[in-house]
Design a protein around this motif. Structure first.
Motif, short mmCIF file in Angstrom:
data_model
loop_
_atom_site.label_atom_id
_atom_site.label_comp_id
_atom_site.label_asym_id
_atom_site.label_seq_id
_atom_site.Cartn_x
_atom_site.Cartn_y
_atom_site.Cartn_z
N ALA A 196 0.83 -1.21 0.00
CA ALA A 196 0.00 0.00 0.00
C ALA A 196 0.86 1.26 0.00
CB ALA A 196 -0.93 -0.02 1.22
N ALA A 197 1.98 1.23 0.75
CA ALA A 197 2.87 2.39 0.79
C ALA A 197 3.50 2.65 -0.56
CB ALA A 197 3.95 2.17 1.84
N ALA A 198 3.65 1.60 -1.37
CA ALA A 198 4.22 1.75 -2.70
C ALA A 198 3.18 2.13 -3.74
CB ALA A 198 4.91 0.45 -3.11
N GLY A 199 1.94 2.32 -3.30
CA GLY A 199 0.88 2.73 -4.21
C GLY A 199 0.32 1.61 -5.04
N ALA A 200 0.43 0.37 -4.59
CA ALA A 200 -0.04 -0.78 -5.35
C ALA A 200 -1.56 -0.79 -5.44
CB ALA A 200 0.45 -2.08 -4.71
N SER A 201 -2.06 -1.35 -6.51
CA SER A 201 -3.50 -1.55 -6.67
C SER A 201 -3.97 -2.61 -5.69
CB SER A 201 -3.82 -2.00 -8.09
OG SER A 201 -3.29 -3.31 -8.33
N ARG A 226 -1.90 -5.73 -4.12
CA ARG A 226 -1.82 -5.94 -2.67
C ARG A 226 -2.27 -7.36 -2.31
NH1 ARG A 226 -5.39 -1.34 -0.16
NH2 ARG A 226 -5.01 -2.58 1.73
N SER A 256 -11.00 -1.80 0.23
CA SER A 256 -10.28 -0.75 -0.49
C SER A 256 -10.59 -0.80 -1.98
CB SER A 256 -8.77 -0.91 -0.27
OG SER A 256 -8.43 -0.68 1.08
N GLU A 301 -12.42 -0.53 -8.03
CA GLU A 301 -11.58 -1.49 -8.73
C GLU A 301 -12.25 -2.85 -8.92
OE1 GLU A 301 -7.43 -1.73 -7.50
OE2 GLU A 301 -7.68 0.11 -6.36
#
Length: 246
Positions: A84-89, A93, A146, A152
């Protein structure tokens, strides 16, 4: 302010040491070989000393079950925080946390067997183990929530017929029933969870080694297929680097 006493510290240290010995014996002897007597022999303590902390075999098993659920849940939570910190979908995740659970399962196969293998004869896990056991589905539920909030998810083609199929506490863990067309998302999430555990059972217990060319790649593929049941797309194009190569 730390108000612990030397006696408290000694009890905590002994409790941790006995759990560590019990985990070692679980690997060597299996759950059937655990008892205050075998832990006493393995730790160099008297049976009375062990029974002062773990009076019965079931107390030992409960401690190990709780530890296993906590450790596997923590591995998933850490993987999710990183993704999540890396901006993953949400799909990436999901792949990250399921890979983390797979790695933990292979690295701790005896503990995996304890919580996901055949039941130990005569043992019934008490309610004390429930909070630790819910960490895995809670991670999955958080990712699904999320995905829903971010738009999504693809609406399902088939809805659950009739009344809700799950108990209220299961729906509460997810955070309530989503609105249509995702009103059966919690039921679908249970399908995803059970598919994950079943897939790990097959791989950890070597049920697929003689039919699958690349078990790591097959795991990713199977997770992507299972995720389709909740309308979530999992990236398998190399955008999410593989965590391990078993």
């Amino acid at each position: 302010m730390d108000v612990s006493t030397p006696a408290d510290d000694e009890n905590t240290a002994r409790h941790a040491a006995l759990r560590a010995t019990a985990r070692q014996l679980l690997v060597k002897l299996g759950a059937a070989g655990l008892s205050p007597e075998t832990v006493a022999e393995g730790s160099g303590l008297s049976v009375a000393d062990v029974e002062a902390v773990f009076p019965h075999r079931d107390d030992l098993l409960t401690a190990l079950v709780t530890d296993a659920y906590d450790a596997s849940g923590a591995a998933m939570e850490e993987a999710d925080r990183s993704a999540a910190a890396a901006g993953a979908s949400a799909g990436a995740r999901l792949l990250a946390v399921t890979r983390a659970l797979r790695t933990w399962s292979f690295d701790n196969s005896a503990e995996f067997t304890l919580i996901y293998g055949s039941p130990v004869p005569g043992y019934h896990a008490p309610q004390d183990t429930v909070p630790a056991a819910t960490r895995t589905p809670a991670v999955l539920a958080g990712i699904v929530r999320s995905a829903l909030a971010a738009g999504e998810l693809t609406p399902p083609r088939r809805a659950v017929p009739g009344p809700p199929l799950l108990l209220p506490q299961a729906v509460q863990l997810f955070g309530g029933t989503p609105e249509a067309p995702f009103s059966d998302l919690v039921e679908r999430g249970m399908v995803l969870w059970s598919s994950l555990v079943g897939l790990l059972v097959f791989q950890v217990f070597s049920r697929t080694h003689d039919s699958v060319r690349d078990e790591s790649a097959y795991f990713d593929f199977a997770i992507a297929v299972a995720a389709e049941s909740i309308g979530l797309s999992v990236p398998l194009d190399g955008t999410a680097a593989r965590a391990e190569t078993r």
